[in-house]
Design a protein around this motif. Sequence first.
Motif, PDB file in Angstrom:
ATOM      1  N   THR A   1      -1.227  -1.468  -4.422  1.00 32.29           N
ATOM      2  CA  THR A   1      -1.268  -2.922  -4.599  1.00 32.29           C
ATOM      3  C   THR A   1       0.044  -3.641  -4.318  1.00 32.29           C
ATOM      4  N   ALA A   2       1.196  -2.980  -4.462  1.00 27.60           N
ATOM      5  CA  ALA A   2       2.469  -3.694  -4.364  1.00 27.60           C
ATOM      6  C   ALA A   2       2.674  -4.310  -2.984  1.00 27.60           C
ATOM      7  N   ASP A   3       2.278  -3.600  -1.927  1.00 30.08           N
ATOM      8  CA  ASP A   3       2.406  -4.151  -0.576  1.00 30.08           C
ATOM      9  C   ASP A   3       1.266  -5.094  -0.228  1.00 30.08           C
ATOM     10  N   LEU A   4       0.142  -4.949  -0.911  1.00 31.71           N
ATOM     11  CA  LEU A   4      -1.027  -5.775  -0.606  1.00 31.71           C
ATOM     12  C   LEU A   4      -0.967  -7.116  -1.317  1.00 31.71           C
ATOM     13  N   TRP A   5      -0.628  -7.129  -2.586  1.00 32.82           N
ATOM     14  CA  TRP A   5      -0.623  -8.353  -3.382  1.00 32.82           C
ATOM     15  C   TRP A   5       0.758  -8.967  -3.549  1.00 32.82           C
ATOM     16  N   GLY A   6       1.794  -8.190  -3.336  1.00 33.24           N
ATOM     17  CA  GLY A   6       3.146  -8.683  -3.561  1.00 33.24           C
ATOM     18  C   GLY A   6       3.716  -8.183  -4.870  1.00 33.24           C
TER      19      GLY A   6
ATOM     20  N   LEU B   1      10.902 -15.568 -10.602  1.00 28.39           N
ATOM     21  CA  LEU B   1      11.366 -14.593  -9.612  1.00 28.39           C
ATOM     22  C   LEU B   1      10.876 -14.963  -8.217  1.00 28.39           C
ATOM     23  N   PRO B   2      11.633 -14.616  -7.178  1.00 30.98           N
ATOM     24  CA  PRO B   2      11.148 -14.783  -5.812  1.00 30.98           C
ATOM     25  C   PRO B   2      10.238 -13.624  -5.430  1.00 30.98           C
ATOM     26  N   GLU B   3       9.521 -13.788  -4.344  1.00 30.15           N
ATOM     27  CA  GLU B   3       8.698 -12.712  -3.807  1.00 30.15           C
ATOM     28  C   GLU B   3       9.497 -12.004  -2.724  1.00 30.15           C
ATOM     29  N   SER B   4       9.646 -10.687  -2.840  1.00 31.00           N
ATOM     30  CA  SER B   4      10.462  -9.925  -1.896  1.00 31.00           C
ATOM     31  C   SER B   4       9.641  -9.203  -0.839  1.00 31.00           C
ATOM     32  N   ARG B   5       8.325  -9.254  -0.924  1.00 32.70           N
ATOM     33  CA  ARG B   5       7.504  -8.534   0.045  1.00 32.70           C
ATOM     34  C   ARG B   5       7.669  -9.143   1.439  1.00 32.70           C
ATOM     35  N   GLY B   6       7.901  -8.290   2.429  1.00 33.75           N
ATOM     36  CA  GLY B   6       8.000  -8.750   3.811  1.00 33.75           C
ATOM     37  C   GLY B   6       9.304  -9.411   4.165  1.00 33.75           C
ATOM     38  N   ARG B   7      10.271  -9.405   3.279  1.00 39.88           N
ATOM     39  CA  ARG B   7      11.544 -10.054   3.561  1.00 39.88           C
ATOM     40  C   ARG B   7      12.584  -9.032   3.982  1.00 39.88           C
TER      41      ARG B   7
ATOM     42  N   LEU C   1       0.776 -18.148  -5.152  1.00 44.22           N
ATOM     43  CA  LEU C   1      -0.295 -17.662  -4.291  1.00 44.22           C
ATOM     44  C   LEU C   1       0.051 -17.729  -2.816  1.00 44.22           C
ATOM     45  N   ARG C   2       1.291 -18.024  -2.496  1.00 40.88           N
ATOM     46  CA  ARG C   2       1.666 -18.114  -1.084  1.00 40.88           C
ATOM     47  C   ARG C   2       3.073 -17.586  -0.932  1.00 40.88           C
ATOM     48  N   GLY C   3       3.271 -16.696   0.040  1.00 38.65           N
ATOM     49  CA  GLY C   3       4.579 -16.089   0.249  1.00 38.65           C
ATOM     50  C   GLY C   3       5.584 -17.099   0.751  1.00 38.65           C
ATOM     51  N   CYS C   4       6.836 -16.912   0.394  1.00 35.38           N
ATOM     52  CA  CYS C   4       7.910 -17.792   0.844  1.00 35.38           C
ATOM     53  C   CYS C   4       8.248 -17.479   2.294  1.00 35.38           C
TER      54      CYS C   4
END
Length: 331
Positions: A170-175, A287-293, A311-314
Amino acid sequence: MGAGLFSVVGTLLLPGLALLAQDWQLLQGLSALATGLLLLFWGFPAMFPESPCWLLATGQPARARRILWHFAKASGVDPENSTEEESSLAMELDVLCAGHPQPRHHSVLELRHTHVTWRNALILGFSSLISGGIRASFLHSLVPSEPSFYWPYFLAAGLEAAATVFLLLTADLWGRRSVLLLSTLVLVLASQLLLAGAQYLPSWMVLFLSVLGLLASQTMSALSSLFSAEIFPTVIRGAGLGLVLGAGFLGQAAVPLTTMHGRHGFFLQHVLFASFALLTLLCVLLLPESRGRTLPQSLQEADRLCRSPLLRGCPRQDLLPLLPASSWGRN
C-alpha cells in the motif's frame, strides 16, 4: 520494508535458541557473538561501500568517483569508453576531484535553523514514540489475567510481519502520509474503544480490537522510519533516521511499566498514550507526501517539501531540480 522481515525471522528464532541454550548467560553470549561477527564487515568496505550520493552532497567527489568506478567495472562498463553523456559526467567528476573541495559535514543539530524540516522530524519522532509506547496497552488487553509468554510474543512477531507486508502493498499505491494517517486513525479508534468499554465488550471484541491496535502500532513504527528516510536530506539522513528509531525504542521502554506495582498505573498509562495518539493523528496532516518525489539533498531542499492536499499529490515542482554535477562543488 522488505529487509524488516529479517528482524521478524530473528524474533521468531530467538525462543528456539533459548530452548537450546537452557541458560540465559549462554544465550546472551551467543547473541553477543552473532552481533560481534558484524564487526568483521568493517574491514571490507567493498562489500558495504559508502553512499556516493552522500559523498557528493558533502563535498567528497574523489571518494564518490572511486566507488562509482568500482560499480561500473563490476558491471562490465568501462567509464572511459562509454556514451557521450556518461563521459561528460565522468569529466565533471574529474574536474571536481582536481579542485580538492573541502568536505562539508553536517550535524543533526542544524535542524534548528530550518523552518519545516524540524517540524517534520518532530512529528515523525512523536509518532514513533507513541506507536512504541502504546503497544504495551494492547499487549495487556490480550492477556488481562495471568500472562502467557508465548501467545503475545509470537502474535506480536506475526503482526509485525503482517504490517510489513501491508506496507509493501500500500505505501507506493496510496502514499506514505495516507497510510500513516489510516494506521494512526485505526490505533486511536481501537485504543478509545478499549478504554471506554473493555469491561462491557465481549472477549472476542476485546481480542479483535487489541490485535487491530497492535497491527496499527506496528505499521506506524515501520512507516515512520520509511517516511523519515525520505523527508530528511541526504546530508543528515542517517542521523535523522536514528533519531526517529531512537524515539520508538524510548516508547517501547514503557512496556515493563505495565507489570510494576501490580499494574495499578496501567489505566493512566493507557489514557496518556491514547490521548497522545489523538494528537499524533492531527499532526500527521501537517506532513508532506514523499511518494514519487526526488530525495532532498540539502537542508534547503528538504525545507521546500510542501504540505500537499490529502487526496492529491503535491507537484514535483515544489522541490528545486537536482543541481548538475558541475555545480556541486560551488553550492
